[in-house]
Design a protein around this motif. Structure first.
Motif, PDB file in Angstrom:
ATOM      1  N   LEU A   1       0.799  -1.221   0.000  1.00 16.48           N
ATOM      2  CA  LEU A   1       0.000   0.000   0.000  1.00 16.48           C
ATOM      3  C   LEU A   1       0.831   1.269   0.000  1.00 16.48           C
ATOM      4  N   SER A   2       2.154   1.194  -0.098  1.00 18.81           N
ATOM      5  CA  SER A   2       3.016   2.367  -0.055  1.00 18.81           C
ATOM      6  C   SER A   2       3.987   2.339  -1.224  1.00 18.81           C
ATOM      7  N   GLN A   3       4.238   3.529  -1.824  1.00 15.53           N
ATOM      8  CA  GLN A   3       5.183   3.659  -2.933  1.00 15.53           C
ATOM      9  C   GLN A   3       5.988   4.937  -2.743  1.00 15.53           C
ATOM     10  N   THR A   4       7.231   4.950  -3.252  1.00 14.11           N
ATOM     11  CA  THR A   4       8.109   6.121  -3.161  1.00 14.11           C
ATOM     12  C   THR A   4       8.683   6.444  -4.532  1.00 14.11           C
ATOM     13  N   LEU A   5       9.183   7.668  -4.673  1.00 14.92           N
ATOM     14  CA  LEU A   5       9.866   8.100  -5.902  1.00 14.92           C
ATOM     15  C   LEU A   5      10.900   9.158  -5.552  1.00 14.92           C
ATOM     16  N   GLU A   6      11.826   9.380  -6.493  1.00 18.65           N
ATOM     17  CA  GLU A   6      12.873  10.377  -6.313  1.00 18.65           C
ATOM     18  C   GLU A   6      12.516  11.617  -7.124  1.00 18.65           C
ATOM     19  N   LEU A   7      12.570  12.765  -6.455  1.00 18.37           N
ATOM     20  CA  LEU A   7      12.334  14.045  -7.112  1.00 18.37           C
ATOM     21  C   LEU A   7      13.672  14.744  -7.295  1.00 18.37           C
ATOM     22  N   HIS A   8      14.021  15.057  -8.566  1.00 18.49           N
ATOM     23  CA  HIS A   8      15.277  15.736  -8.892  1.00 18.49           C
ATOM     24  C   HIS A   8      14.937  17.129  -9.418  1.00 18.49           C
ATOM     25  N   VAL A   9      15.404  18.138  -8.725  1.00 17.04           N
ATOM     26  CA  VAL A   9      15.154  19.525  -9.140  1.00 17.04           C
ATOM     27  C   VAL A   9      16.370  20.007  -9.922  1.00 17.04           C
ATOM     28  N   ALA A  10      16.166  20.281 -11.198  1.00 16.54           N
ATOM     29  CA  ALA A  10      17.251  20.769 -12.058  1.00 16.54           C
ATOM     30  C   ALA A  10      17.333  22.285 -11.956  1.00 16.54           C
ATOM     31  N   TYR A  11      18.590  22.814 -11.900  1.00 18.53           N
ATOM     32  CA  TYR A  11      18.776  24.260 -11.794  1.00 18.53           C
ATOM     33  C   TYR A  11      19.973  24.671 -12.620  1.00 18.53           C
ATOM     34  N   LEU A  12      20.050  25.944 -12.937  1.00 22.34           N
ATOM     35  CA  LEU A  12      21.151  26.505 -13.714  1.00 22.34           C
ATOM     36  C   LEU A  12      21.370  27.932 -13.238  1.00 22.34           C
TER      37      LEU A  12
ATOM     38  N   LEU B   1      22.701  21.680 -12.262  1.00 18.36           N
ATOM     39  CA  LEU B   1      22.465  20.239 -12.110  1.00 18.36           C
ATOM     40  C   LEU B   1      21.212  19.880 -12.916  1.00 18.36           C
ATOM     41  N   PRO B   2      21.364  18.876 -13.789  1.00 21.52           N
ATOM     42  CA  PRO B   2      22.581  18.159 -14.198  1.00 21.52           C
ATOM     43  C   PRO B   2      23.559  19.082 -14.902  1.00 21.52           C
ATOM     44  N   SER B   3      24.813  18.587 -15.078  1.00 21.97           N
ATOM     45  CA  SER B   3      25.886  19.431 -15.608  1.00 21.97           C
ATOM     46  C   SER B   3      25.493  19.984 -16.973  1.00 21.97           C
TER      47      SER B   3
ATOM     48  N   CYS C   1      27.261  33.229 -25.193  1.00 17.93           N
ATOM     49  CA  CYS C   1      27.517  31.914 -24.603  1.00 17.93           C
ATOM     50  C   CYS C   1      26.184  31.377 -24.080  1.00 17.93           C
ATOM     51  N   GLU C   2      25.834  30.166 -24.499  1.00 19.47           N
ATOM     52  CA  GLU C   2      24.574  29.537 -24.081  1.00 19.47           C
ATOM     53  C   GLU C   2      24.870  28.256 -23.310  1.00 19.47           C
ATOM     54  N   ALA C   3      24.271  28.140 -22.121  1.00 16.91           N
ATOM     55  CA  ALA C   3      24.374  26.920 -21.317  1.00 16.91           C
ATOM     56  C   ALA C   3      23.015  26.226 -21.322  1.00 16.91           C
ATOM     57  N   PHE C   4      23.005  24.910 -21.528  1.00 18.31           N
ATOM     58  CA  PHE C   4      21.756  24.158 -21.592  1.00 18.31           C
ATOM     59  C   PHE C   4      21.987  22.742 -21.068  1.00 18.31           C
ATOM     60  N   THR C   5      20.882  22.102 -20.694  1.00 19.88           N
ATOM     61  CA  THR C   5      20.934  20.716 -20.202  1.00 19.88           C
ATOM     62  C   THR C   5      20.113  19.852 -21.143  1.00 19.88           C
ATOM     63  N   PRO C   6      20.730  18.937 -21.862  1.00 21.66           N
ATOM     64  CA  PRO C   6      19.993  18.112 -22.831  1.00 21.66           C
ATOM     65  C   PRO C   6      18.884  17.276 -22.207  1.00 21.66           C
ATOM     66  N   THR C   7      19.028  16.863 -20.949  1.00 23.01           N
ATOM     67  CA  THR C   7      18.018  15.991 -20.338  1.00 23.01           C
ATOM     68  C   THR C   7      16.830  16.752 -19.772  1.00 23.01           C
TER      69      THR C   7
END
Length: 629
Positions: free
Chosen positions: A351-362, A390-392, A425-431
């Protein structure tokens, strides 16, 4: 008393005749020659007109026809009778029995029932007595059919538990006012349910038939089933099957219905809603939905929590199974969970489930150069771009939206004026789509101006003429922006050149002269780093045709042409006088005044602007100027 000597056969003959006569009297039908044509079964719909036919076969001058109705006990009651006398049949209705409309007898002896009713379902006996021809009777059975009303179903609107071990009431189906009584069947997802009438734990049905005051029949059937979780999406309905005349049948189905079931939770699903990526990344600052769903019914309570140091931090409890995190920050990354509070669930249910939350920032980008980078012409430099996130993130450089390359370092080698422009100069995260940052700087290349000259072509094929108009243009670039000056006045102010960044231009329009062909016209571009100059030369300048001489020649030609026209007109007026023309060839006589004729009138040919002497007035062969052609 017979004599004793009578033969035995003679004594028996009268007895046989008497016995035969008695048998015939007791069974009159034994001698009957009457035959009837009566339909044994008549089927009609309720409300239709019924005509029961009873036709004696053969020729009979006199007979009596009677109609009887048989009640449920078998007793007969006479309804009507008719007597044939000659060729006419006289009929009478004796007992209507309270029927409305009453029975009728037509001219052929047929029994007529208007608007057939269910109560008319009886046996009708027709008896015909034809005297010596005998007596005959026949029975017609009347069946009245009625289509029932629309089938109605009353489902159980309560919550039915699948944990019950016995059959529960599902619904009651009603088919009203039909005849004969219809039959009811039950269906689940279009498949007929084979349920018995006997009570058992898996399923059965009960039926009850009621005769209404109208004589019609109403049937109700109640279905009982043991339910399972698979029945939560099932569609149930019932159908009434009824009979029609001539062996036909009809069917009336009820509307479908579904049941509300109570069943425990067996599985729980927990996931991130939009705008999360497949890998579980969300952008910093976005609002994220956590969605939790259990497969139990009714909906249980959902408890949302976050795991921190193996401890559960309760975030929210609701019945919807939704939790929204508004404006998530990087510090909210971690493990989140959902638990279903279902006390009816099995002990081994997860009756219980978990997940990982990843907050991407730049974070904002940093450049090693200022927003305006100034470099000397033909010098070199390198600009670094640093990004943290994050991610790089990945880095790429563009100049005026044109890609230059990837990586944190931009190398500028031997810069020229063409190297000037905006670098980004442009920074981006493909994912993580749409997560990017940019930082730009402006490159300024300092140096002595660069000059380009443009001039118009001469109007003549190979050279300029005195007085021709010429337009001269000078374009220059450099940093600081160069100043354009001309050696002659009348130039336009310097303006940017469309489509050529960094260039400015100025134009000068003038008349070409011999003096300019010797000295030329110069254009100079200058700035603090130097100057450059360009001289426009016109080569040999041809002289221009004087305008006064041309005018004099034009006037002379025009006057000559006018004189020729006047002379030709004069000769045409003197046509027919060739002598004057020949006389004029000898010489020019001394001038004298023109004379009038003796009669005081002029001849037509002697009038005009240029006139000589009178006709014949020149004695001695003299002629004037007007006599010349």
């Amino acid at each position: 008393m017979e004599p004793p000597d009578a033969p035995g056969g003679a004594r028996r003959a009268p007895r046989l005749l008497l016995l035969l006569a008695l048998l015939l009297a007791a069974h009159p039908g034994a001698q009957a020659e009457v035959h009837l044509s009566v339909p044994p079964l008549v089927e009609v719909m309720r409300g239709e007109l019924v005509t029961l036919d009873c036709t004696p076969l053969g020729a009979h001058d006199h007979y009596v026809l009677e109609w009887f109705i048989t009640d449920r006990s078998g007793a007969r009651r006479r309804l009507a009778s008719a007597e044939m006398q000659g060729s006419k049949l006289q009929g009478t209705v004796h007992d209507a029995g309270g029927r409305s409309p009453p029975y009728q007898l037509d001219s052929r002896g047929r029994l007529v029932l208007a608007e057939a009713q269910v109560g008319d379902e009886r046996d009708y006996v027709c008896v015909v007595r034809a005297g010596a021809a005998g007596t005959a009777e026949a029975t017609a059975r009347l069946s009245v059919f009625a289509k029932p009303e629309a089938t109605e179903v009353s489902p159980n609107r309560g919550t039915l538990s699948v944990m019950e071990d016995s059959a529960q009431q599902i619904a009651t189906c009603n088919s009203q006012n039909g005849n004969p009584a219809p039959q009811i069947t039950w269906y689940r997802d279009g498949q007929r349910l084979q349920v018995p009438m006997e009570v058992n734990s898996e399923g059965y049905m009960t039926s009850r038939t009621v005769r209404e005051t109208s004589g019609l029949l109403s049937l109700s059937s109640t279905l009982y089933l043991r339910l399972h979780k698979a029945d939560r999406d099932a569609n149930f309905h019932c159908a009434a099957h009824y009979s029609l005349p001539s062996g036909h049948h009809g069917r009336l189905e009820s509307p479908p219905f579904r049941l509300t079931l109570h069943y425990p939770t067996e599985q729980v699903q927990f996931w991130l809603g939009s705008p999360a990526t497949a890998a579980g990344w969300v952008r910093e600052g976005d609002s994220v939905q956590l969605l939790c769903r259990g497969d139990g019914s009714p909906s249980p309570e959902y408890l949302f929590f976050r795991l921190q140091d193996k401890q559960e931090e309760v975030l929210n409890i609701n019945l919807e199974g939704n939790l929204t995190l508004v404006g998530v920050q990087r510090g909210q990354s971690g493990t989140y969970g959902c638990r279903v509070e279902d006390y009816d669930a099995a002990e081994d249910a997860q009756l219980s489930q978990t997940l990982e939350l990843h907050v991407a920032y730049l974070d904002p980008l940093e450049l090693s150069a200022s927003e305006d980078l100034s470099l000397p012409l033909k010098s070199s430099a390198a600009v670094n771009c640093s990004a943290r996130g994050l991610p790089s993130p990945a880095l790429r450089w563009t100049k005026d939206s044109v890609p230059l390359g990837d990586g944190p370092t931009l190398s500028l080698s031997s810069v020229t004026f063409d190297s000037a422009g905006t670098y980004t100069c442009e920074a981006f995260t493909p994912t993580v789509p749409l997560l990017s940052r940019t930082r730009s700087f402006e490159l300024l290349v300092q140096g002595s101006p660069e000059l380009k000259a443009e001039e118009t072509e001469p109007q003549a094929e190979s050279s300029w003429r005195e007085g021709d108009e010429a337009t001269l243009t000078c374009s220059a670039r450099g940093y600081p922006e160069p100043k354009l000056t001309w050696s002659q006045p009348g130039s336009s102010s310097a303006e940017p050149v469309p489509g050529r960044p960094g260039w400015v231009s100025s134009s000068l329009t003038l008349r070409v002269t011999s003096a300019l062909s010797q000295d030329g016209v110069s254009c100079e571009a200058s700035n603090p780093h130097g100057s450059t100059r360009h001289v426009f030369h016109f080569g040999t300048v041809a002289p221009q045709i004087p305008q006064a001489g041309v005018a004099v020649m034009a006037v002379a030609v025009s006057v000559g042409l006018l004189l020729l026209v006047v002379a030709a007109f004069y000769c045409m007026r003197r046509k027919g006088r060739p002598v004057c023309c020949r006389r004029g060839e000898k010489g020019t006589p001394p001038p004298r005044e023109p004379e009038l004729s003796q009669s005081g009138s002029e001849r037509p040919e002697q009038t005009g602007l240029l006139t000589g002497g009178t006709f014949g007035g020149a004695r001695g062969g003299s002629g004037g100027f007007g006599d010349e052609c």
